[in-house]
Write a protein that holds these residues in place. Structure first.
Motif, PDB file in Angstrom:
ATOM      1  N   ASP A  11    -104.994 -32.234 -71.162  1.00  0.00           N
ATOM      2  CA  ASP A  11    -105.128 -31.870 -69.759  1.00  0.00           C
ATOM      3  C   ASP A  11    -106.570 -31.934 -69.249  1.00  0.00           C
ATOM      4  OD1 ASP A  11    -102.375 -31.292 -69.513  1.00  0.00           O
ATOM      5  OD2 ASP A  11    -102.704 -29.283 -70.348  1.00  0.00           O
ATOM      6  N   HIS A  12    -107.531 -31.828 -70.172  1.00  0.00           N
ATOM      7  CA  HIS A  12    -108.922 -31.682 -69.746  1.00  0.00           C
ATOM      8  C   HIS A  12    -109.847 -32.711 -70.399  1.00  0.00           C
ATOM      9  CE1 HIS A  12    -107.071 -27.509 -69.724  1.00  0.00           C
ATOM     10  NE2 HIS A  12    -107.272 -27.754 -68.438  1.00  0.00           N
ATOM     11  N   GLY A  13    -109.276 -33.820 -70.835  1.00  0.00           N
ATOM     12  CA  GLY A  13    -110.066 -34.815 -71.546  1.00  0.00           C
ATOM     13  C   GLY A  13    -111.172 -35.435 -70.715  1.00  0.00           C
ATOM     14  N   ALA A  14    -110.998 -35.549 -69.416  1.00  0.00           N
ATOM     15  CA  ALA A  14    -112.003 -36.171 -68.549  1.00  0.00           C
ATOM     16  C   ALA A  14    -112.889 -35.145 -67.855  1.00  0.00           C
ATOM     17  CB  ALA A  14    -111.315 -37.043 -67.499  1.00  0.00           C
ATOM     18  N   LEU A  15    -112.706 -33.894 -68.200  1.00  0.00           N
ATOM     19  CA  LEU A  15    -113.408 -32.822 -67.507  1.00  0.00           C
ATOM     20  C   LEU A  15    -114.893 -32.813 -67.842  1.00  0.00           C
ATOM     21  CD1 LEU A  15    -112.175 -30.584 -65.664  1.00  0.00           C
ATOM     22  CD2 LEU A  15    -112.426 -29.037 -67.606  1.00  0.00           C
ATOM     23  N   ARG A  16    -115.697 -32.475 -66.858  1.00  0.00           N
ATOM     24  CA  ARG A  16    -117.120 -32.239 -67.055  1.00  0.00           C
ATOM     25  C   ARG A  16    -117.474 -30.872 -66.481  1.00  0.00           C
ATOM     26  NH1 ARG A  16    -120.458 -36.740 -68.236  1.00  0.00           N
ATOM     27  NH2 ARG A  16    -119.273 -38.690 -68.387  1.00  0.00           N
ATOM     28  N   VAL A  17    -118.583 -30.323 -66.973  1.00  0.00           N
ATOM     29  CA  VAL A  17    -119.007 -28.995 -66.549  1.00  0.00           C
ATOM     30  C   VAL A  17    -120.481 -29.029 -66.182  1.00  0.00           C
ATOM     31  CG1 VAL A  17    -119.416 -26.623 -67.322  1.00  0.00           C
ATOM     32  CG2 VAL A  17    -117.269 -27.738 -67.891  1.00  0.00           C
ATOM     33  N   ARG A  18    -120.815 -28.445 -65.049  1.00  0.00           N
ATOM     34  CA  ARG A  18    -122.213 -28.325 -64.639  1.00  0.00           C
ATOM     35  C   ARG A  18    -122.914 -27.338 -65.568  1.00  0.00           C
ATOM     36  NH1 ARG A  18    -123.271 -28.859 -58.993  1.00  0.00           N
ATOM     37  NH2 ARG A  18    -125.355 -28.036 -59.477  1.00  0.00           N
ATOM     38  N   ALA A  19    -124.014 -27.759 -66.169  1.00  0.00           N
ATOM     39  CA  ALA A  19    -124.741 -26.906 -67.109  1.00  0.00           C
ATOM     40  C   ALA A  19    -126.083 -26.451 -66.560  1.00  0.00           C
ATOM     41  CB  ALA A  19    -124.952 -27.637 -68.437  1.00  0.00           C
ATOM     42  N   ASP A  20    -126.401 -26.806 -65.305  1.00  0.00           N
ATOM     43  CA  ASP A  20    -127.654 -26.341 -64.710  1.00  0.00           C
ATOM     44  C   ASP A  20    -127.462 -24.919 -64.184  1.00  0.00           C
ATOM     45  OD1 ASP A  20    -125.830 -27.678 -63.023  1.00  0.00           O
ATOM     46  OD2 ASP A  20    -127.305 -27.836 -61.426  1.00  0.00           O
ATOM     47  N   ALA A  21    -128.476 -24.379 -63.550  1.00  0.00           N
ATOM     48  CA  ALA A  21    -128.423 -22.988 -63.103  1.00  0.00           C
ATOM     49  C   ALA A  21    -128.672 -22.919 -61.610  1.00  0.00           C
ATOM     50  CB  ALA A  21    -129.465 -22.153 -63.852  1.00  0.00           C
ATOM     51  N   ALA A  22    -127.832 -22.172 -60.901  1.00  0.00           N
ATOM     52  CA  ALA A  22    -127.979 -22.017 -59.459  1.00  0.00           C
ATOM     53  C   ALA A  22    -127.084 -20.873 -58.993  1.00  0.00           C
ATOM     54  CB  ALA A  22    -127.589 -23.309 -58.726  1.00  0.00           C
ATOM     55  N   PHE A 128    -114.908 -33.028 -73.787  1.00  0.00           N
ATOM     56  CA  PHE A 128    -114.332 -33.755 -74.918  1.00  0.00           C
ATOM     57  C   PHE A 128    -114.903 -35.169 -74.935  1.00  0.00           C
ATOM     58  CE2 PHE A 128    -111.067 -30.573 -73.889  1.00  0.00           C
ATOM     59  CZ  PHE A 128    -110.854 -30.008 -75.139  1.00  0.00           C
ATOM     60  N   ASP A 129    -114.990 -35.756 -76.144  1.00  0.00           N
ATOM     61  CA  ASP A 129    -115.444 -37.140 -76.229  1.00  0.00           C
ATOM     62  C   ASP A 129    -114.267 -38.085 -76.020  1.00  0.00           C
ATOM     63  OD1 ASP A 129    -114.022 -37.267 -78.645  1.00  0.00           O
ATOM     64  OD2 ASP A 129    -115.812 -37.031 -79.891  1.00  0.00           O
ATOM     65  N   ASP A 130    -114.501 -39.379 -76.155  1.00  0.00           N
ATOM     66  CA  ASP A 130    -113.453 -40.367 -75.879  1.00  0.00           C
ATOM     67  C   ASP A 130    -112.289 -40.272 -76.858  1.00  0.00           C
ATOM     68  OD1 ASP A 130    -114.882 -41.361 -73.749  1.00  0.00           O
ATOM     69  OD2 ASP A 130    -115.888 -42.923 -74.922  1.00  0.00           O
ATOM     70  N   ALA A 131    -112.538 -39.694 -78.031  1.00  0.00           N
ATOM     71  CA  ALA A 131    -111.475 -39.534 -79.027  1.00  0.00           C
ATOM     72  C   ALA A 131    -110.731 -38.217 -78.868  1.00  0.00           C
ATOM     73  CB  ALA A 131    -112.061 -39.641 -80.435  1.00  0.00           C
ATOM     74  N   GLY A 132    -111.100 -37.438 -77.838  1.00  0.00           N
ATOM     75  CA  GLY A 132    -110.429 -36.162 -77.620  1.00  0.00           C
ATOM     76  C   GLY A 132    -110.971 -35.031 -78.466  1.00  0.00           C
ATOM     77  N   GLN A 133    -112.132 -35.254 -79.110  1.00  0.00           N
ATOM     78  CA  GLN A 133    -112.731 -34.215 -79.932  1.00  0.00           C
ATOM     79  C   GLN A 133    -113.714 -33.395 -79.092  1.00  0.00           C
ATOM     80  OE1 GLN A 133    -111.789 -33.581 -83.197  1.00  0.00           O
ATOM     81  NE2 GLN A 133    -110.223 -35.074 -82.578  1.00  0.00           N
ATOM     82  N   PRO A 134    -113.874 -32.118 -79.422  1.00  0.00           N
ATOM     83  CA  PRO A 134    -114.834 -31.306 -78.671  1.00  0.00           C
ATOM     84  C   PRO A 134    -116.235 -31.892 -78.749  1.00  0.00           C
ATOM     85  CG  PRO A 134    -113.424 -29.919 -80.030  1.00  0.00           C
ATOM     86  CD  PRO A 134    -113.155 -31.332 -80.454  1.00  0.00           C
ATOM     87  N   SER A 135    -116.919 -31.924 -77.624  1.00  0.00           N
ATOM     88  CA  SER A 135    -118.300 -32.407 -77.609  1.00  0.00           C
ATOM     89  C   SER A 135    -119.192 -31.391 -78.315  1.00  0.00           C
ATOM     90  CB  SER A 135    -118.771 -32.593 -76.169  1.00  0.00           C
ATOM     91  OG  SER A 135    -118.883 -31.335 -75.520  1.00  0.00           O
TER      92      SER A 135
END
Length: 239
Positions: A11-22, A128-135
């Motif tokens: 469900d979340h394979g293409a997900l990205r998360v903002r890691a900056d601060a604001a 997740f990376d392209d293989a579906g493994q946790p980054s």
């Protein structure tokens, strides 16, 4: 509102998360929950206070970031200006969930309505990376989630020990800035040093053997950061 889901690569394979601060990413808060097991790591940066929750009838510890609601004086140009962040801030938008009934191993959940969540094609850190493994980044966050969950579950014994020895006392403080503005800290508690010094050898040994003595001293040492926080506030007011 929140939308918690069990994190998974399907469900979340293409997900990205903002890691900056604001502020708009959830960092615009005056304080956050911290657990005794991280006091040593945080004591060089933040004042650590205790607050009584009337609803749960229990104490919790807070790291202080500012002197008024929504103020985080550690935010600087899209980054967190400190050597370390409390786990509760660093793990957003993830949290620990459990199966129905509250039993069993913890699961990594994600709040899909959190402002840090970026859908496919946006800027952010891969979950997740392209293989579906946790980054590697997600693995680091999962480690912090586990430490936060473990620390929270162990904290009950720490607060029970403080209560048993009557070591917490109410605290208030008036903060006057260089420009004449004033702020008042109220509703907090801190360690009563006189009662701590008055404990006999057996009581101190019991606190030490249970692992409670170190976080007590770290909480006391952290109070030296109040002056640093006032200086941050003065620089912000002057700017």
């Amino acid at each position: 509102m929140s939308n918690h889901q069990i994190l998974n690569p399907t469900d979340h394979g293409a997900l990205r998360v903002r890691a900056d601060a604001a502020p708009e990413l959830g960092d615009g808060v005056m304080s956050c929950l911290v657990v005794p097991s991280e006091f040593r790591r945080l004591a060089c940066e933040y004042p650590i206070f205790f607050r009584f929750d009337g609803e749960s009838r229990s104490f919790a510890a807070l790291a202080l970031f500012g002197f008024e609601g929504g103020e985080n004086l550690f935010l600087e140009d899209g980054r967190w200006d400190a050597a370390s962040r409390p786990f509760a801030m660093a793990v957003q938008p993830f949290l620990v969930g459990r199966p129905q009934g509250g039993q069993g191993a913890g699961q990594v959940h994600i709040d899909m309505d959190h402002p840090r969540v970026v859908l496919a094609g946006g800027e952010g850190v891969r979950v997740f990376d392209d293989a579906g493994q946790p980054s590697p980044w997600l693995e680091e966050v999962a480690g912090m989630l586990g430490a936060l969950d473990e620390g929270y579950r162990a904290s009950g014994e720490f607060y029970a020990a403080l209560d048993r020895h009557d070591l917490l006392e109410p605290f208030s403080m008036d903060v006057t800035l260089d420009n004449g503005a004033s702020h008042r800290l109220v509703g907090y508690h801190l360690i009563n040093e006189e009662k701590l010094r008055a404990l006999d050898a057996a009581a101190l040994a019991g606190l030490h053997d249970a692992g409670h003595l170190e976080p007590i001293f770290m909480a006391l040492a952290s109070l030296g950061n109040l002056g640093k926080l006032v200086r941050r506030k003065n620089r912000r007011a002057d700017g």
